[in-house]
Design a protein around this motif. Structure first.
Motif, PDB file in Angstrom:
ATOM      1  N   LYS A   1       2.056  11.310   6.723  1.00 23.44           N
ATOM      2  CA  LYS A   1       1.600  12.481   5.972  1.00 23.44           C
ATOM      3  C   LYS A   1       0.728  12.024   4.815  1.00 23.44           C
ATOM      4  CE  LYS A   1       5.241  15.761   6.974  1.00 23.44           C
ATOM      5  NZ  LYS A   1       6.271  16.642   6.401  1.00 23.44           N
ATOM      6  N   SER A   2      -0.203  12.870   4.428  1.00 22.15           N
ATOM      7  CA  SER A   2      -1.082  12.564   3.297  1.00 22.15           C
ATOM      8  C   SER A   2      -0.339  12.890   1.995  1.00 22.15           C
ATOM      9  CB  SER A   2      -2.358  13.387   3.393  1.00 22.15           C
ATOM     10  OG  SER A   2      -2.076  14.748   3.140  1.00 22.15           O
ATOM     11  N   PRO A   3      -0.793  12.338   0.867  1.00 20.44           N
ATOM     12  CA  PRO A   3      -0.154  12.681  -0.416  1.00 20.44           C
ATOM     13  C   PRO A   3      -0.161  14.183  -0.698  1.00 20.44           C
ATOM     14  CG  PRO A   3      -1.501  10.735  -0.677  1.00 20.44           C
ATOM     15  CD  PRO A   3      -1.755  11.249   0.712  1.00 20.44           C
ATOM     16  N   ASP A   4      -1.226  14.877  -0.321  1.00 17.73           N
ATOM     17  CA  ASP A   4      -1.273  16.332  -0.538  1.00 17.73           C
ATOM     18  C   ASP A   4      -0.234  17.051   0.319  1.00 17.73           C
ATOM     19  OD1 ASP A   4      -3.254  16.193  -2.445  1.00 17.73           O
ATOM     20  OD2 ASP A   4      -4.874  16.437  -0.970  1.00 17.73           O
ATOM     21  N   GLU A   5      -0.017  16.576   1.544  1.00 16.81           N
ATOM     22  CA  GLU A   5       1.002  17.189   2.405  1.00 16.81           C
ATOM     23  C   GLU A   5       2.400  16.949   1.843  1.00 16.81           C
ATOM     24  OE1 GLU A   5      -1.098  17.025   6.816  1.00 16.81           O
ATOM     25  OE2 GLU A   5      -0.075  15.223   6.084  1.00 16.81           O
ATOM     26  N   VAL A   6       2.628  15.776   1.271  1.00 17.40           N
ATOM     27  CA  VAL A   6       3.938  15.484   0.678  1.00 17.40           C
ATOM     28  C   VAL A   6       4.170  16.383  -0.531  1.00 17.40           C
ATOM     29  CG1 VAL A   6       5.324  13.715  -0.450  1.00 17.40           C
ATOM     30  CG2 VAL A   6       3.927  13.119   1.527  1.00 17.40           C
TER      31      VAL A   6
ATOM     32  N   VAL B   1       0.846  -1.197   0.000  1.00 15.91           N
ATOM     33  CA  VAL B   1       0.000   0.000   0.000  1.00 15.91           C
ATOM     34  C   VAL B   1       0.878   1.242   0.000  1.00 15.91           C
ATOM     35  CG1 VAL B   1      -1.741   1.289   1.291  1.00 15.91           C
ATOM     36  CG2 VAL B   1      -1.894  -1.201   1.142  1.00 15.91           C
ATOM     37  N   LEU B   2       1.931   1.230   0.830  1.00 16.61           N
ATOM     38  CA  LEU B   2       2.859   2.359   0.871  1.00 16.61           C
ATOM     39  C   LEU B   2       3.564   2.519  -0.469  1.00 16.61           C
ATOM     40  CD1 LEU B   2       4.375   4.589   2.409  1.00 16.61           C
ATOM     41  CD2 LEU B   2       5.997   2.836   3.162  1.00 16.61           C
ATOM     42  N   GLU B   3       3.963   1.431  -1.084  1.00 18.11           N
ATOM     43  CA  GLU B   3       4.639   1.514  -2.383  1.00 18.11           C
ATOM     44  C   GLU B   3       3.705   2.062  -3.456  1.00 18.11           C
ATOM     45  OE1 GLU B   3       7.828   1.244  -3.374  1.00 18.11           O
ATOM     46  OE2 GLU B   3       8.105   1.228  -1.203  1.00 18.11           O
ATOM     47  N   GLU B   4       2.431   1.690  -3.415  1.00 18.71           N
ATOM     48  CA  GLU B   4       1.477   2.216  -4.392  1.00 18.71           C
ATOM     49  C   GLU B   4       1.271   3.712  -4.196  1.00 18.71           C
ATOM     50  OE1 GLU B   4       0.304   1.033  -7.056  1.00 18.71           O
ATOM     51  OE2 GLU B   4      -1.067   2.674  -7.481  1.00 18.71           O
ATOM     52  N   LYS B   5       1.147   4.157  -2.931  1.00 20.58           N
ATOM     53  CA  LYS B   5       1.010   5.588  -2.653  1.00 20.58           C
ATOM     54  C   LYS B   5       2.262   6.329  -3.091  1.00 20.58           C
ATOM     55  CE  LYS B   5      -2.137   5.873   1.282  1.00 20.58           C
ATOM     56  NZ  LYS B   5      -2.213   6.213   2.714  1.00 20.58           N
ATOM     57  N   THR B   6       3.434   5.744  -2.822  1.00 21.28           N
ATOM     58  CA  THR B   6       4.696   6.371  -3.222  1.00 21.28           C
ATOM     59  C   THR B   6       4.761   6.500  -4.737  1.00 21.28           C
ATOM     60  OG1 THR B   6       5.799   5.442  -1.291  1.00 21.28           O
ATOM     61  CG2 THR B   6       7.204   6.167  -3.094  1.00 21.28           C
ATOM     62  N   ARG B   7       4.373   5.439  -5.451  1.00 23.93           N
ATOM     63  CA  ARG B   7       4.398   5.473  -6.903  1.00 23.93           C
ATOM     64  C   ARG B   7       3.445   6.546  -7.430  1.00 23.93           C
ATOM     65  NH1 ARG B   7       1.637   4.436 -10.890  1.00 23.93           N
ATOM     66  NH2 ARG B   7      -0.106   3.626  -9.718  1.00 23.93           N
ATOM     67  N   GLN B   8       2.270   6.662  -6.810  1.00 25.47           N
ATOM     68  CA  GLN B   8       1.280   7.641  -7.255  1.00 25.47           C
ATOM     69  C   GLN B   8       1.777   9.073  -7.041  1.00 25.47           C
ATOM     70  OE1 GLN B   8      -2.481   7.299  -5.286  1.00 25.47           O
ATOM     71  NE2 GLN B   8      -3.512   8.659  -6.714  1.00 25.47           N
ATOM     72  N   VAL B   9       2.317   9.355  -5.858  1.00 23.89           N
ATOM     73  CA  VAL B   9       2.806  10.711  -5.580  1.00 23.89           C
ATOM     74  C   VAL B   9       4.050  10.997  -6.415  1.00 23.89           C
ATOM     75  CG1 VAL B   9       3.778  12.213  -3.796  1.00 23.89           C
ATOM     76  CG2 VAL B   9       1.808  10.786  -3.276  1.00 23.89           C
ATOM     77  N   ALA B  10       4.942  10.026  -6.536  1.00 25.31           N
ATOM     78  CA  ALA B  10       6.179  10.240  -7.302  1.00 25.31           C
ATOM     79  C   ALA B  10       5.886  10.464  -8.776  1.00 25.31           C
ATOM     80  CB  ALA B  10       7.110   9.047  -7.122  1.00 25.31           C
TER      81      ALA B  10
ATOM     82  N   GLN C   1       9.184   9.309 -10.519  1.00 26.10           N
ATOM     83  CA  GLN C   1       8.906   7.879 -10.616  1.00 26.10           C
ATOM     84  C   GLN C   1       9.621   7.269 -11.820  1.00 26.10           C
ATOM     85  OE1 GLN C   1       7.314   5.740  -8.672  1.00 26.10           O
ATOM     86  NE2 GLN C   1       7.500   4.038 -10.090  1.00 26.10           N
ATOM     87  N   ASP C   2       9.653   8.003 -12.933  1.00 25.57           N
ATOM     88  CA  ASP C   2      10.216   7.470 -14.167  1.00 25.57           C
ATOM     89  C   ASP C   2      11.683   7.799 -14.350  1.00 25.57           C
ATOM     90  OD1 ASP C   2       7.688   6.530 -14.753  1.00 25.57           O
ATOM     91  OD2 ASP C   2       7.138   8.346 -15.849  1.00 25.57           O
ATOM     92  N   SER C   3      12.201   8.755 -13.618  1.00 24.46           N
ATOM     93  CA  SER C   3      13.573   9.205 -13.826  1.00 24.46           C
ATOM     94  C   SER C   3      14.580   8.232 -13.217  1.00 24.46           C
ATOM     95  CB  SER C   3      13.766  10.580 -13.183  1.00 24.46           C
ATOM     96  OG  SER C   3      15.125  10.952 -13.263  1.00 24.46           O
ATOM     97  N   PRO C   4      15.651   7.949 -13.944  1.00 26.90           N
ATOM     98  CA  PRO C   4      16.682   7.075 -13.393  1.00 26.90           C
ATOM     99  C   PRO C   4      17.754   7.836 -12.600  1.00 26.90           C
ATOM    100  CG  PRO C   4      17.145   7.508 -15.679  1.00 26.90           C
ATOM    101  CD  PRO C   4      15.856   8.223 -15.357  1.00 26.90           C
TER     102      PRO C   4
ATOM    103  N   GLY D   1      12.623   8.439  -2.213  1.00 24.42           N
ATOM    104  CA  GLY D   1      12.812   7.954  -0.846  1.00 24.42           C
ATOM    105  C   GLY D   1      12.217   8.910   0.178  1.00 24.42           C
ATOM    106  N   VAL D   2      12.352  10.216  -0.086  1.00 27.48           N
ATOM    107  CA  VAL D   2      11.756  11.211   0.814  1.00 27.48           C
ATOM    108  C   VAL D   2      10.240  11.084   0.798  1.00 27.48           C
ATOM    109  CG1 VAL D   2      11.427  13.691   1.183  1.00 27.48           C
ATOM    110  CG2 VAL D   2      13.693  12.804   0.651  1.00 27.48           C
ATOM    111  N   VAL D   3       9.677  10.895  -0.407  1.00 32.02           N
ATOM    112  CA  VAL D   3       8.218  10.711  -0.526  1.00 32.02           C
ATOM    113  C   VAL D   3       7.794   9.497   0.290  1.00 32.02           C
ATOM    114  CG1 VAL D   3       6.360  10.092  -2.127  1.00 32.02           C
ATOM    115  CG2 VAL D   3       8.016  11.850  -2.762  1.00 32.02           C
ATOM    116  N   ARG D   4       8.517   8.409   0.135  1.00 32.56           N
ATOM    117  CA  ARG D   4       8.193   7.172   0.858  1.00 32.56           C
ATOM    118  C   ARG D   4       8.289   7.392   2.367  1.00 32.56           C
ATOM    119  NH1 ARG D   4      11.797   4.219  -1.293  1.00 32.56           N
ATOM    120  NH2 ARG D   4      10.502   3.560  -3.009  1.00 32.56           N
ATOM    121  N   ASP D   5       9.344   8.062   2.801  1.00 33.09           N
ATOM    122  CA  ASP D   5       9.534   8.300   4.234  1.00 33.09           C
ATOM    123  C   ASP D   5       8.412   9.165   4.809  1.00 33.09           C
ATOM    124  OD1 ASP D   5      11.822   6.800   4.129  1.00 33.09           O
ATOM    125  OD2 ASP D   5      13.175   8.536   4.097  1.00 33.09           O
ATOM    126  N   GLN D   6       8.024  10.206   4.053  1.00 39.56           N
ATOM    127  CA  GLN D   6       6.974  11.092   4.563  1.00 39.56           C
ATOM    128  C   GLN D   6       5.621  10.385   4.588  1.00 39.56           C
ATOM    129  OE1 GLN D   6       6.920  14.963   2.812  1.00 39.56           O
ATOM    130  NE2 GLN D   6       8.945  15.481   3.593  1.00 39.56           N
TER     131      GLN D   6
END
Length: 163
Positions: free
Chosen positions: A98-103, A53-62, A76-79, A88-93
């Motif tokens: 924190k909500s996706p909007d807060e991130v 669930v966290l990875e899906e949220k991270t992918r969506q925000v990233a 998300q797409d950048s290498p 990683g910061v998105v994932r940590d937050q």
């Protein structure tokens, strides 16, 4: 003139050996380290969490944040290394609650609204959202008027011609 050339050569040589002039790759690495030092990009986190669930949220925000290095891609797409650190910061937050909007608001505060791949539809940004609709409507109106004019001309030509 010759002394001036020697002075310029000595200055460049001194700058190269002192480390004041560095290759671009070294500067980018240093920029990422500077961001890490400033707190914008924290310590590297684990590349992938075990929580789907966290990875899906991270992918969506990233996927909604622009990579500062490769500006056409999301983080998300950048290498790039910086994008991976930002992810990683998105994932940590998100993991800290924190909500996706807060991130996203965190990254907007750090980089400006430019960091969003899809800017908010408010203020001057409305032009970018409304202009295509207005242009399609105007194009449809022009086509409708032209077709009406051609069909009326054809009808009036038929009525005036003797049979």
């Amino acid at each position: 003139m010759r002394a001036r050339l020697w002075f310029v050569a000595a200055a460049w040589g001194g700058a190269l050996f002192s480390g004041a002039v560095r290759p671009i790759a070294a500067q980018q690495t240093t920029a990422g380290a500077a961001l890490a030092d400033s707190g914008i990009v924290g310590e590297r986190s684990a590349p992938v969490s075990n929580d789907p669930v966290l990875e899906e949220k991270t992918r969506q925000v990233a996927s909604e944040l622009r990579c500062p290095v490769c500006q056409g891609n999301s983080i998300q797409d950048s290498p790039s290394e910086l994008a991976q650190e930002m992810k990683g910061v998105v994932r940590d937050q998100l993991a800290s609650g924190k909500s996706p909007d807060e991130v996203k608001a965190y990254f907007v505060a750090k980089y400006g609204e430019w960091i969003l791949l899809e800017p908010k539809a408010s203020g001057f940004n409305l032009v970018a959202y409304l202009l295509p609709v207005v242009m399609v409507a105007a194009g449809g109106l022009v086509i409708w008027r032209a077709v009406t004019k051609w069909t009326n001309a054809a009808k009036s030509g038929d009525e005036s011609s003797p049979e």
